[in-house]
Scaffold this motif. Structure first.
Motif, mmCIF file in Angstrom:
data_model
loop_
_atom_site.group_PDB
_atom_site.id
_atom_site.type_symbol
_atom_site.label_atom_id
_atom_site.label_comp_id
_atom_site.label_asym_id
_atom_site.label_seq_id
_atom_site.Cartn_x
_atom_site.Cartn_y
_atom_site.Cartn_z
ATOM 1 N N GLY A 26 0.818 -1.208 0.000
ATOM 2 C CA GLY A 26 0.000 0.000 0.000
ATOM 3 C C GLY A 26 0.851 1.258 0.000
ATOM 4 O O GLY A 26 0.593 2.189 -0.765
ATOM 5 N N ILE A 27 1.876 1.273 0.845
ATOM 6 C CA ILE A 27 2.736 2.460 0.910
ATOM 7 C C ILE A 27 3.464 2.654 -0.419
ATOM 8 O O ILE A 27 3.504 3.755 -0.978
ATOM 9 N N ILE A 28 4.022 1.555 -0.956
ATOM 10 C CA ILE A 28 4.728 1.669 -2.241
ATOM 11 C C ILE A 28 3.761 2.153 -3.328
ATOM 12 O O ILE A 28 4.085 3.032 -4.127
ATOM 13 N N ALA A 29 2.540 1.578 -3.321
ATOM 14 C CA ALA A 29 1.570 1.939 -4.363
ATOM 15 C C ALA A 29 1.143 3.400 -4.250
ATOM 16 O O ALA A 29 0.955 4.076 -5.263
ATOM 17 N N LEU A 30 0.993 3.889 -3.003
ATOM 18 C CA LEU A 30 0.602 5.294 -2.825
ATOM 19 C C LEU A 30 1.661 6.228 -3.402
ATOM 20 O O LEU A 30 1.341 7.182 -4.109
ATOM 21 N N VAL A 31 2.923 5.923 -3.097
ATOM 22 C CA VAL A 31 4.011 6.773 -3.595
ATOM 23 C C VAL A 31 4.111 6.658 -5.117
ATOM 24 O O VAL A 31 4.105 7.661 -5.847
ATOM 25 N N ALA A 32 4.148 5.409 -5.611
ATOM 26 C CA ALA A 32 4.309 5.202 -7.057
ATOM 27 C C ALA A 32 3.108 5.753 -7.821
ATOM 28 O O ALA A 32 3.262 6.371 -8.873
ATOM 29 N N GLY A 33 1.922 5.536 -7.268
ATOM 30 C CA GLY A 33 0.707 6.016 -7.935
ATOM 31 C C GLY A 33 0.677 7.537 -8.026
ATOM 32 O O GLY A 33 0.290 8.097 -9.052
ATOM 33 N N THR A 34 1.104 8.208 -6.938
ATOM 34 C CA THR A 34 1.136 9.672 -6.955
ATOM 35 C C THR A 34 2.153 10.169 -7.982
ATOM 36 O O THR A 34 1.902 11.117 -8.726
ATOM 37 N N LEU A 35 3.319 9.487 -8.038
ATOM 38 C CA LEU A 35 4.321 9.869 -9.038
ATOM 39 C C LEU A 35 3.784 9.660 -10.455
ATOM 40 O O LEU A 35 4.005 10.477 -11.348
ATOM 41 N N LEU A 36 3.070 8.544 -10.653
ATOM 42 C CA LEU A 36 2.487 8.273 -11.981
ATOM 43 C C LEU A 36 1.476 9.357 -12.352
ATOM 44 O O LEU A 36 1.426 9.807 -13.500
ATOM 45 N N LEU A 150 -7.415 0.675 -1.316
ATOM 46 C CA LEU A 150 -6.607 -0.016 -0.302
ATOM 47 C C LEU A 150 -7.348 -1.228 0.270
ATOM 48 O O LEU A 150 -6.731 -2.247 0.575
ATOM 49 N N ILE A 151 -8.664 -1.096 0.406
ATOM 50 C CA ILE A 151 -9.450 -2.246 0.863
ATOM 51 C C ILE A 151 -9.360 -3.365 -0.172
ATOM 52 O O ILE A 151 -9.154 -4.543 0.166
ATOM 53 N N ALA A 152 -9.457 -2.998 -1.447
ATOM 54 C CA ALA A 152 -9.303 -3.995 -2.513
ATOM 55 C C ALA A 152 -7.921 -4.627 -2.448
ATOM 56 O O ALA A 152 -7.768 -5.838 -2.642
ATOM 57 N N LEU A 153 -6.917 -3.820 -2.116
ATOM 58 C CA LEU A 153 -5.548 -4.345 -2.010
ATOM 59 C C LEU A 153 -5.455 -5.412 -0.918
ATOM 60 O O LEU A 153 -4.843 -6.460 -1.113
ATOM 61 N N VAL A 154 -6.076 -5.130 0.237
ATOM 62 C CA VAL A 154 -6.037 -6.102 1.333
ATOM 63 C C VAL A 154 -6.609 -7.436 0.848
ATOM 64 O O VAL A 154 -6.026 -8.505 1.068
ATOM 65 N N LEU A 187 -13.338 -21.060 6.836
ATOM 66 C CA LEU A 187 -13.501 -19.891 5.967
ATOM 67 C C LEU A 187 -14.109 -18.710 6.719
ATOM 68 O O LEU A 187 -13.741 -17.555 6.478
ATOM 69 N N VAL A 188 -15.016 -19.013 7.655
ATOM 70 C CA VAL A 188 -15.580 -17.935 8.491
ATOM 71 C C VAL A 188 -14.445 -17.246 9.253
ATOM 72 O O VAL A 188 -14.384 -16.015 9.342
ATOM 73 N N GLY A 189 -13.536 -18.073 9.763
ATOM 74 C CA GLY A 189 -12.387 -17.510 10.482
ATOM 75 C C GLY A 189 -11.544 -16.623 9.585
ATOM 76 O O GLY A 189 -11.135 -15.516 9.965
ATOM 77 N N VAL A 190 -11.288 -17.108 8.363
ATOM 78 C CA VAL A 190 -10.492 -16.314 7.412
ATOM 79 C C VAL A 190 -11.199 -14.978 7.144
ATOM 80 O O VAL A 190 -10.582 -13.905 7.218
ATOM 81 N N ALA A 191 -12.493 -15.072 6.873
ATOM 82 C CA ALA A 191 -13.264 -13.858 6.569
ATOM 83 C C ALA A 191 -13.199 -12.882 7.732
ATOM 84 O O ALA A 191 -13.017 -11.675 7.550
ATOM 85 N N PHE A 192 -13.311 -13.427 8.967
ATOM 86 C CA PHE A 192 -13.286 -12.571 10.149
ATOM 87 C C PHE A 192 -11.996 -11.776 10.227
ATOM 88 O O PHE A 192 -11.994 -10.569 10.485
ATOM 89 N N PHE A 193 -10.887 -12.452 9.962
ATOM 90 C CA PHE A 193 -9.608 -11.746 10.080
ATOM 91 C C PHE A 193 -9.409 -10.719 8.964
ATOM 92 O O PHE A 193 -8.752 -9.697 9.156
ATOM 93 N N TYR A 194 -9.970 -10.998 7.785
ATOM 94 C CA TYR A 194 -9.937 -9.958 6.737
ATOM 95 C C TYR A 194 -10.745 -8.740 7.173
ATOM 96 O O TYR A 194 -10.322 -7.593 7.011
ATOM 97 N N LEU A 195 -11.927 -9.015 7.752
ATOM 98 C CA LEU A 195 -12.780 -7.906 8.203
ATOM 99 C C LEU A 195 -12.078 -7.079 9.280
ATOM 100 O O LEU A 195 -12.271 -5.861 9.368
ATOM 101 N N LEU A 196 -11.248 -7.757 10.056
ATOM 102 C CA LEU A 196 -10.521 -7.078 11.128
ATOM 103 C C LEU A 196 -9.589 -5.999 10.560
ATOM 104 O O LEU A 196 -9.245 -5.035 11.236
ATOM 105 N N ILE A 197 -9.172 -6.176 9.305
ATOM 106 C CA ILE A 197 -8.346 -5.143 8.671
ATOM 107 C C ILE A 197 -9.219 -4.141 7.916
ATOM 108 O O ILE A 197 -9.051 -2.927 8.035
ATOM 109 N N THR A 198 -10.148 -4.666 7.114
ATOM 110 C CA THR A 198 -10.839 -3.789 6.162
ATOM 111 C C THR A 198 -11.881 -2.879 6.820
ATOM 112 O O THR A 198 -12.035 -1.725 6.417
ATOM 113 N N VAL A 199 -12.589 -3.370 7.832
ATOM 114 C CA VAL A 199 -13.618 -2.532 8.456
ATOM 115 C C VAL A 199 -12.998 -1.301 9.151
ATOM 116 O O VAL A 199 -13.431 -0.175 8.908
#
Lengths: 216, 251
Positions: A26-36, A150-154, A187-199
């Protein structure tokens, strides 16, 4: 449900690796994207052309292609990785930067042209106009689409799981194999941990947006 | 041909032409402005007067002819142009204050980033300028918190902070509510009295009478008349100018 409790160490390890992949990319993409985006509005035609070509090609091809490119093509060109995480980070940031570039460009276009004219009129050079006047205003207006990216990136980082990186999705696959009778809960567990980042990311976006909004 | 020597003029336009596609917006413009002179450009809308004003610091490019400021030709895009623009103050119809910067920062940004003045010194000079235009107490606010008249006075202070050789005003009061027009004009009249070289595109005839040394009347991309305010308002020569003035004065 026991499988989630039992496998917490794996989940946690996967969670941290997903977080790491997403944060670094995400950090690399933010910098590179802004430069682009800066290249896309620059007075140099070659920079504009490069930026446009990059964004169009990368944005319009599947992420898996970027991963195959980083995993298969780069090593053949002599770029080898000790860990596949590096290749995953290259693929994810290269892919995400194209979307960031488009978001930033739309933000740049939303800044009234008079702002740039006023900045040029007091003698600022192109780089100063962009970095001091245009980008600070542009970035504030594109926080909501930026957070979407960034959510899509996660979530996209799960593709790395298919390339033998043990992040959340990678562990999910492994756990599903080991606990064939409890795939749903795995899979519920996996989804939960993704939500823990994205929400929280979405919540953060809302807060930041309110804080930095500028009145005109 | 003009009778003045080229070195005489602070701003000099020679045979300037510009087209927007088919539209010929500036037709063979010749204009010399001496140091300390206040030139008011008036004319019906669409006559090219704003384009003329914006061409002088190359916010609009021209097709042919040449424009020189203090004897130096306007350079192409790049560092040289930026340097020259720092000497030409510009005030816009829509103020164009930097929306994300405070009033004080709006005024200090140019001196600090373009001229390399120290922040302490820039702050001091900016506060003096803001006091001079009557908005000193607004320094920590953001532009959107100020009225239009106040914003325009800040915009004038921002331009003055660069210590320009000439100030361009592109319809500075056209976007203002009527009760705010005078506060901006007063600042401009004061500036004219202090000897600033000014080129002012405006519809304010009162300002032209009070502060102008010359009135330039434009119509259809041409300079139709170039006279003292007294001559122009009492005895216009062209039918275009007579027509324009009659429409103004009957209301």
């Amino acid at each position: 449900m026991d499988v989630i409790i039992e496998s917490l160490p794996q989940y946690w390890d996967g969670f941290l690796r997903t977080l790491f992949l997403a944060a670094v990319s995400g950090i690399i993409a933010l910098v590179a994207g802004t430069l682009l985006a800066a290249a896309r509005v620059s007075p140099v035609a070659a920079l504009r052309g490069f930026s446009m070509a990059y964004v169009e090609v990368v944005r319009n091809t599947p992420l898996t292609i970027a991963f195959f490119f980083a995993a298969v093509v780069l090593p053949r060109l002599g770029v080898t990785f000790q860990q596949f995480e590096i290749a995953a980070i290259i693929a994810l940031s290269a892919y995400t930067s194209a979307f960031i570039a488009e978001a930033v460009r739309s933000g740049v276009n939303s800044v009234p042209v008079g702002q740039a004219e006023a900045a040029r009129s007091i003698g600022m050079k192109f780089g100063q106009v962009l970095s001091l006047i245009i980008l600070p205003q542009a970035l504030r207006t594109v926080i909501p689409p930026m957070i979407n990216i960034l959510i899509a990136l996660v979530k996209n980082s799960s593709v790395a799981g298919a390339f033998y990186v043990l992040e959340l999705f990678g562990y999910g696959k492994q756990l599903a194999n080991d606990h064939g009778d409890a795939v749903m809960w795995v899979l519920v567990g996996v989804a939960f941990f993704y939500l823990l980042i994205t929400v929280p990311l979405g919540y953060l976006a809302h807060q930041v947006e309110r804080k930095v909004a500028i009145a005109r | 041909m003009t009778t003045q020597l080229p070195g005489d003029a602070l701003v000099s336009l020679n045979a300037v032409n510009k087209h927007y596609g088919q539209l010929h917006v500036l037709k063979d413009i010749n204009l010399q402005v001496r140091k300390g002179e206040v030139v008011v450009v008036i004319g019906p809308s669409g006559s090219g007067k704003s384009t003329l004003c914006r061409a002088i610091n190359r916010l609009e490019t021209i097709d042919d002819g040449d424009i020189a400021i203090d004897g130096k030709q306007l350079p192409e895009e790049g560092k040289e142009l930026a340097r020259l623009r720092a000497d030409v103050g510009m005030v816009f119809q829509s103020f164009n204050l930097f929306a994300h910067k405070t009033i004080l920062e709006n005024v200090t940004l140019g001196p600090i980033k373009v001229k390399g003045v120290s922040k302490a010194e820039a702050d001091k000079e900016a506060m003096a300028l803001l006091e001079r235009v009557g908005v000193g107490h607004q320094a920590p606010k953001l532009p959107a918190q100020l009225s239009g008249g106040q914003q325009q006075r800040v915009a004038i202070a921002r331009a003055l902070a660069m210590k320009p050789k000439v100030m361009l005003f592109d319809e500075p009061t056209s976007a203002l509510d009527p009760e705010m027009i005078n506060e901006v004009l007063d600042v401009m009249i004061q500036l004219a009295k202090e000897g600033m070289t000014m080129i002012v595109v405006t519809h304010e005839m009162g300002f032209a009478r009070k502060a102008a040394d010359r009135v330039v009347f434009m119509a259809d991309g041409q300079i139709v008349e170039d006279a003292t305010p007294e001559e122009f308002f009492t005895n216009p020569q062209s039918s275009r100018a007579k027509d324009f003035l009659s429409k103004l004065l009957t209301h």
